[in-house]
Design a protein around this motif. Structure first.
Motif, PDB file in Angstrom:
ATOM      1  N   TRP A  20      29.494  17.488 -59.674  1.00 62.03           N
ATOM      2  CA  TRP A  20      28.057  17.450 -59.986  1.00 62.03           C
ATOM      3  C   TRP A  20      27.270  16.684 -58.931  1.00 62.03           C
ATOM      4  O   TRP A  20      26.126  17.020 -58.614  1.00 62.03           O
ATOM      5  CB  TRP A  20      27.816  16.852 -61.377  1.00 62.03           C
ATOM      6  N   ALA A  21      27.912  15.669 -58.372  1.00 59.61           N
ATOM      7  CA  ALA A  21      27.231  14.870 -57.350  1.00 59.61           C
ATOM      8  C   ALA A  21      26.899  15.724 -56.125  1.00 59.61           C
ATOM      9  O   ALA A  21      26.042  15.339 -55.326  1.00 59.61           O
ATOM     10  CB  ALA A  21      28.114  13.683 -56.955  1.00 59.61           C
ATOM     11  N   GLN A  22      27.573  16.849 -55.990  1.00 57.46           N
ATOM     12  CA  GLN A  22      27.315  17.718 -54.833  1.00 57.46           C
ATOM     13  C   GLN A  22      26.418  18.905 -55.161  1.00 57.46           C
ATOM     14  O   GLN A  22      26.346  19.857 -54.383  1.00 57.46           O
ATOM     15  CB  GLN A  22      28.645  18.213 -54.255  1.00 57.46           C
ATOM     16  N   THR A  23      25.779  18.899 -56.326  1.00 53.26           N
ATOM     17  CA  THR A  23      24.831  19.964 -56.673  1.00 53.26           C
ATOM     18  C   THR A  23      23.410  19.381 -56.655  1.00 53.26           C
ATOM     19  O   THR A  23      23.246  18.161 -56.714  1.00 53.26           O
ATOM     20  CB  THR A  23      25.095  20.529 -58.080  1.00 53.26           C
ATOM     21  N   PRO A  24      22.401  20.268 -56.618  1.00 51.60           N
ATOM     22  CA  PRO A  24      21.016  19.762 -56.695  1.00 51.60           C
ATOM     23  C   PRO A  24      20.649  19.248 -58.083  1.00 51.60           C
ATOM     24  O   PRO A  24      19.562  18.701 -58.262  1.00 51.60           O
ATOM     25  CB  PRO A  24      20.169  20.996 -56.356  1.00 51.60           C
ATOM     26  N   ALA A  25      21.543  19.424 -59.069  1.00 51.30           N
ATOM     27  CA  ALA A  25      21.211  18.986 -60.433  1.00 51.30           C
ATOM     28  C   ALA A  25      20.985  17.475 -60.450  1.00 51.30           C
ATOM     29  O   ALA A  25      21.533  16.741 -59.627  1.00 51.30           O
ATOM     30  CB  ALA A  25      22.342  19.344 -61.389  1.00 51.30           C
ATOM     31  N   HIS A  26      20.178  17.054 -61.406  1.00 52.75           N
ATOM     32  CA  HIS A  26      19.993  15.616 -61.595  1.00 52.75           C
ATOM     33  C   HIS A  26      21.139  15.088 -62.449  1.00 52.75           C
ATOM     34  O   HIS A  26      21.194  15.328 -63.653  1.00 52.75           O
ATOM     35  CB  HIS A  26      18.628  15.345 -62.264  1.00 52.75           C
ATOM     36  N   PHE A  27      22.086  14.436 -61.799  1.00 50.92           N
ATOM     37  CA  PHE A  27      23.264  13.914 -62.485  1.00 50.92           C
ATOM     38  C   PHE A  27      22.836  12.621 -63.178  1.00 50.92           C
ATOM     39  O   PHE A  27      22.693  11.571 -62.549  1.00 50.92           O
ATOM     40  CB  PHE A  27      24.371  13.680 -61.454  1.00 50.92           C
ATOM     41  N   ALA A  28      22.602  12.744 -64.511  1.00 52.00           N
ATOM     42  CA  ALA A  28      21.962  11.636 -65.220  1.00 52.00           C
ATOM     43  C   ALA A  28      22.942  10.554 -65.643  1.00 52.00           C
ATOM     44  O   ALA A  28      22.641   9.364 -65.531  1.00 52.00           O
ATOM     45  CB  ALA A  28      21.227  12.175 -66.444  1.00 52.00           C
ATOM     46  N   GLY A  29      24.110  10.969 -66.139  1.00 57.51           N
ATOM     47  CA  GLY A  29      25.003   9.924 -66.616  1.00 57.51           C
ATOM     48  C   GLY A  29      26.234  10.432 -67.314  1.00 57.51           C
ATOM     49  O   GLY A  29      26.527  11.626 -67.319  1.00 57.51           O
ATOM     50  N   ILE A  30      26.920   9.489 -67.933  1.00 49.52           N
ATOM     51  CA  ILE A  30      28.223   9.778 -68.526  1.00 49.52           C
ATOM     52  C   ILE A  30      28.397   8.943 -69.782  1.00 49.52           C
ATOM     53  O   ILE A  30      27.859   7.828 -69.882  1.00 49.52           O
ATOM     54  CB  ILE A  30      29.336   9.478 -67.484  1.00 49.52           C
ATOM     55  N   HIS A  31      29.132   9.501 -70.723  1.00 48.08           N
ATOM     56  CA  HIS A  31      29.554   8.702 -71.874  1.00 48.08           C
ATOM     57  C   HIS A  31      31.038   8.935 -72.102  1.00 48.08           C
ATOM     58  O   HIS A  31      31.509  10.075 -72.023  1.00 48.08           O
ATOM     59  CB  HIS A  31      28.793   9.092 -73.147  1.00 48.08           C
ATOM     60  N   ALA A  32      31.755   7.851 -72.363  1.00 47.09           N
ATOM     61  CA  ALA A  32      33.180   7.978 -72.668  1.00 47.09           C
ATOM     62  C   ALA A  32      33.598   6.852 -73.592  1.00 47.09           C
ATOM     63  O   ALA A  32      32.991   5.776 -73.579  1.00 47.09           O
ATOM     64  CB  ALA A  32      34.003   7.934 -71.383  1.00 47.09           C
ATOM     65  N   LEU A  33      34.616   7.133 -74.392  1.00 45.16           N
ATOM     66  CA  LEU A  33      35.154   6.079 -75.261  1.00 45.16           C
ATOM     67  C   LEU A  33      35.723   4.945 -74.414  1.00 45.16           C
ATOM     68  O   LEU A  33      35.663   3.785 -74.793  1.00 45.16           O
ATOM     69  CB  LEU A  33      36.247   6.655 -76.180  1.00 45.16           C
ATOM     70  N   ASP A  34      36.268   5.312 -73.242  1.00 49.51           N
ATOM     71  CA  ASP A  34      36.769   4.311 -72.305  1.00 49.51           C
ATOM     72  C   ASP A  34      35.555   3.759 -71.528  1.00 49.51           C
ATOM     73  O   ASP A  34      35.242   4.208 -70.424  1.00 49.51           O
ATOM     74  CB  ASP A  34      37.791   4.975 -71.376  1.00 49.51           C
ATOM     75  N   ALA A  35      34.866   2.788 -72.131  1.00 45.78           N
ATOM     76  CA  ALA A  35      33.601   2.296 -71.573  1.00 45.78           C
ATOM     77  C   ALA A  35      33.743   1.711 -70.167  1.00 45.78           C
ATOM     78  O   ALA A  35      32.903   1.981 -69.305  1.00 45.78           O
ATOM     79  CB  ALA A  35      32.979   1.276 -72.530  1.00 45.78           C
ATOM     80  N   PRO A  36      34.781   0.940 -69.902  1.00 46.09           N
ATOM     81  CA  PRO A  36      34.923   0.411 -68.528  1.00 46.09           C
ATOM     82  C   PRO A  36      35.054   1.523 -67.487  1.00 46.09           C
ATOM     83  O   PRO A  36      34.481   1.448 -66.396  1.00 46.09           O
ATOM     84  CB  PRO A  36      36.209  -0.428 -68.591  1.00 46.09           C
TER      85      PRO A  36
END
Lengths: 332, 339
Positions: A20-36
């Motif tokens: 995603w970092a290599q697309t024009p999309a706005h890469f907003a964020g991430i959520h995961a149970l593994d918070a660290p």
């Protein structure tokens, strides 16, 4: 420009983030149970780490679900209800009814659902498909596919090994080649399969072979396993047609061969991933394609229905390995 | 040791004759072929005596014969040779029906003549290495086997473009007993029975006729699953999927996935690739050991030492059972039990 968020920060969440970092999309964020782990990725890409699925969904237009398989169903329904376009890791679902419900929910919500069958984006597999579709080897007759590695070894919550969460090796690993066989040779009519865990669910590792009969008359031999010594990962493909043959054996198309004196570390990745040195990772190729589908309405190389059909074949294989009988696809 | 060859219908006759002629303790008394033109051709090629009929050769009282007639025509020659008291090396598959295969075994037993089924893969040096590895416990329990014994359409295997050398019976369902399944499943079925010292309990098969469609009346594609009594499963691709311009006739390869890891074996990998303008296409030049010669040495040694050959008639019968079960499974769509 759409905003994209990723759910899950495991091997696939990490890999898709790089895409995603290599697309024009706005890469907003991430959520995961593994918070660290999510926080580390957020720091790496300068994106947000959301503290809940809801928080992420409220803030994005598109969600990329890279969580363990058993979570796909609820998360897809939740995202569809929130009106978000969805990319879902393979396998789409653990059973056909849930998969159909997910597709239906997305259709009713008017959102796109894409399933990340990345093998269709590996250049050797894509190239073989193009050669077949150009008619260079005539009608497909016999397909041979191999994908074997070692057992996934996640330090915490090794959900791959829990059939209730991953569906087992056939649904998690062999599904790649079930999808590919169907892409190459068309709809599957019946499946006969054997596997170590088919008859012995508590076996220490798994290995299986499935024989598919396609409606076209073509036949496929699909081999998969989590039984090699780490860090080995081998894939192979062979397609025999009425006027030609494509061979791509394991081991023979590796451009590099390194035989280094052992450093003593012996580190092995938690999950084996095949790879060859390329300008662009096939995972990134896949993500860029999904971007084009969502942003520009490009025709998807793999549809949600393809994802569900692959689940159906994998379930037929698993059922056959357990029962010892050939399973007609409509029985699943 | 005096030995003769009965029939040149099968192309392996040429390989066997060549290997026998190279053996110092063997006297090739000649060859007999009901296709007299073909017999004359090969007798001339190899410089051996031609007999106009099988009786003529058998009247010379050979110690042993090699039978390389069409698959369905083994039994009559086996009867004649057994009556003449000759030890018999019979080409695979032993027969095209269970009745014939059983009769071949029984006729030889009743006459007290040794019978060996021609399964040369047991004498392939790479294949033998895998047997040693298994027997030495190096693999532990073998979970499964993914194997191929693919080839070109047998019609391409022709010594020279002469009408009487056509081996088109390989695609005649009555003479060959079928197509790719009858031709190619037996080698691996036998090799794996030997490897695992275990019997095949169940057979599943799918076949098709997409390659060479309209050209031949038998299946050209086939995938078979063998289920062994010990739980090991093995898939065999027996397809005639190698194009005519492929660098070699085909091959036999397998991988074994086992408790202790992975072993792969490609019996015909000892080759170099030759690019010659004269040939017009790349081809493999094989430099490995000759499995046929190893098989013939065992057969001849068994006859002279009066011991049992390493491969028996029963081994040939077991392989025929597998072929027939595979055809039944392909018809019914479900696995078929053996024994």
């Amino acid at each position: 420009m759409f905003k994209i968020g990723i759910l899950g920060a495991g091997v696939m969440g990490t890999t898709h983030a790089a895409g995603w970092a290599q697309t024009p999309a706005h890469f907003a964020g991430i959520h995961a149970l593994d918070a660290p782990r999510a926080a580390a990725l957020a720091a790496e890409y300068g994106i947000r780490a959301y503290d809940s699925v809801d928080a992420l969904l409220a803030d994005v237009d598109v969600v990329d679900i890279c969580t363990p398989t058993h979570l796909h169903y609820e998360m897809v329904l939740q995202a569809a209800a929130a009106g978000k376009h969805i990319i879902c890791e393979k396998p789409l679902a653990l059973d056909v009814a849930q998969g159909a419900e997910m597709i239906d929910a997305c259709r009713r919500a008017g959102v796109t659902l894409l399933v990340a069958h990345v093998v269709r984006f590996f250049p050797e597999y894509a190239s073989a498909q193009a050669i077949v579709s150009r008619g260079e080897i005539g009608d497909v007759a016999v397909v041979r596919l191999t994908r074997c590695s070692y057992q996934p070894r996640l330090a915490a919550d090794n959900w791959f090994l829990d059939a209730a969460k991953s569906g087992g090796m056939m649904l998690d690993l062999m599904i790649h080649d079930f999808d590919y066989a169907r892409w190459i040779a068309g709809e599957v009519e019946s499946v006969y399969a054997r596997s170590v865990r088919g008859r012995q669910p508590d076996a220490p590792e798994d290995y299986g072979i499935a024989i598919l009969r396609h409606t076209s008359g073509a036949i496929s031999n699909v081999e998969g396993g989590w039984a090699y010594p780490p860090p080995m990962f081998r894939t192979a493909l062979e397609i025999a047609g009425s006027t030609g043959l494509i061979e791509h054996p394991a081991d023979s198309s590796m451009p590099l061969s390194l035989h280094l004196k052992a450093s003593g570390s012996g580190d092995v990745d938690a999950v084996g991933i095949p790879g060859s040195p390329l300008d662009e990772s096939p995972y990134t190729t896949e993500i860029k394609h999904f971007y084009d589908v969502i942003a520009h309405g490009a025709a998807p190389r793999v549809s949600a229905e393809d994802g569900l059909a692959a689940v159906r074949i994998a379930l037929a294989a698993r059922q056959s390995a357990q029962s010892g009988r050939a399973v007609r696809i409509e029985e699943v | 040791m005096r030995i003769g060859i009965l029939s040149f219908a099968h192309l392996h006759a040429e390989a066997y004759l060549g290997a026998l002629l190279a053996m110092p303790d063997v006297e090739v008394i000649g060859i007999a072929d009901e296709n007299v033109e073909r017999g004359r051709y090969f007798a001339g090629q190899f410089g051996v005596r031609q007999f106009e009929d099988y009786d003529g050769l058998l009247r010379e009282k050979p110690d042993a014969v090699v039978i390389t007639s069409e698959n369905a025509r083994h039994l009559p020659l086996v009867r004649m040779a057994a009556d003449a008291g000759a030890a018999i090396l019979c080409e695979k598959p032993l027969a095209t029906t269970l009745d014939d295969a059983r009769a071949i075994v029984n006729v030889c037993r009743a006459a007290g003549v040794p019978l060996m089924t021609a399964f040369p893969m047991r004498f392939s040096t790479p294949a033998v290495e895998i047997k040693k590895l298994i027997d030495g416990g190096g693999l532990g329990h073998v979970y499964g086997c993914n194997a191929t014994n693919q080839g070109a359409l047998p019609e391409f295997h022709q010594a020279e473009n002469l009408p009487f050398l056509k081996r088109d019976w390989f695609t005649d369902p009555l003479l060959a007993g079928g197509g790719a399944v009858a031709d190619h499943v037996v080698h691996l079925a036998d090799l794996l029975r030997w490897y695992f010292a275990n019997e095949i309990r169940e057979v599943y098969a799918v076949t098709n006729q997409i390659m060479h469609k309209g050209k031949v009346g038998v299946e050209t594609g086939g995938l078979i699953m063998l289920n062994f009594a010990n739980g090991t499963f093995a898939s065999i691709d027996c397809s005639w999927s190698k194009p005519a311009y492929y660098p070699t006739w085909g091959g036999l390869a397998l991988e074994l996935v086992a408790e202790k890891g992975l072993a792969t074996m490609d019996a015909f990998r000892q080759v170099m690739t030759v690019y010659s303008e004269r040939a017009g296409r790349p081809h493999y030049a094989y430099w490995g050991s000759d499995a046929n010669a190893g098989m013939l040495r065992d057969f001849i040694g068994a006859v002279s030492d009066k011991r049992a050959p390493a491969v028996s008639g029963e081994d040939g019968l077991r392989a025929v059972e597998v072929v027939l079960a595979a055809y039944e499974s392909a018809r019914t769509g479900q696995p078929v039990s053996l024994g």
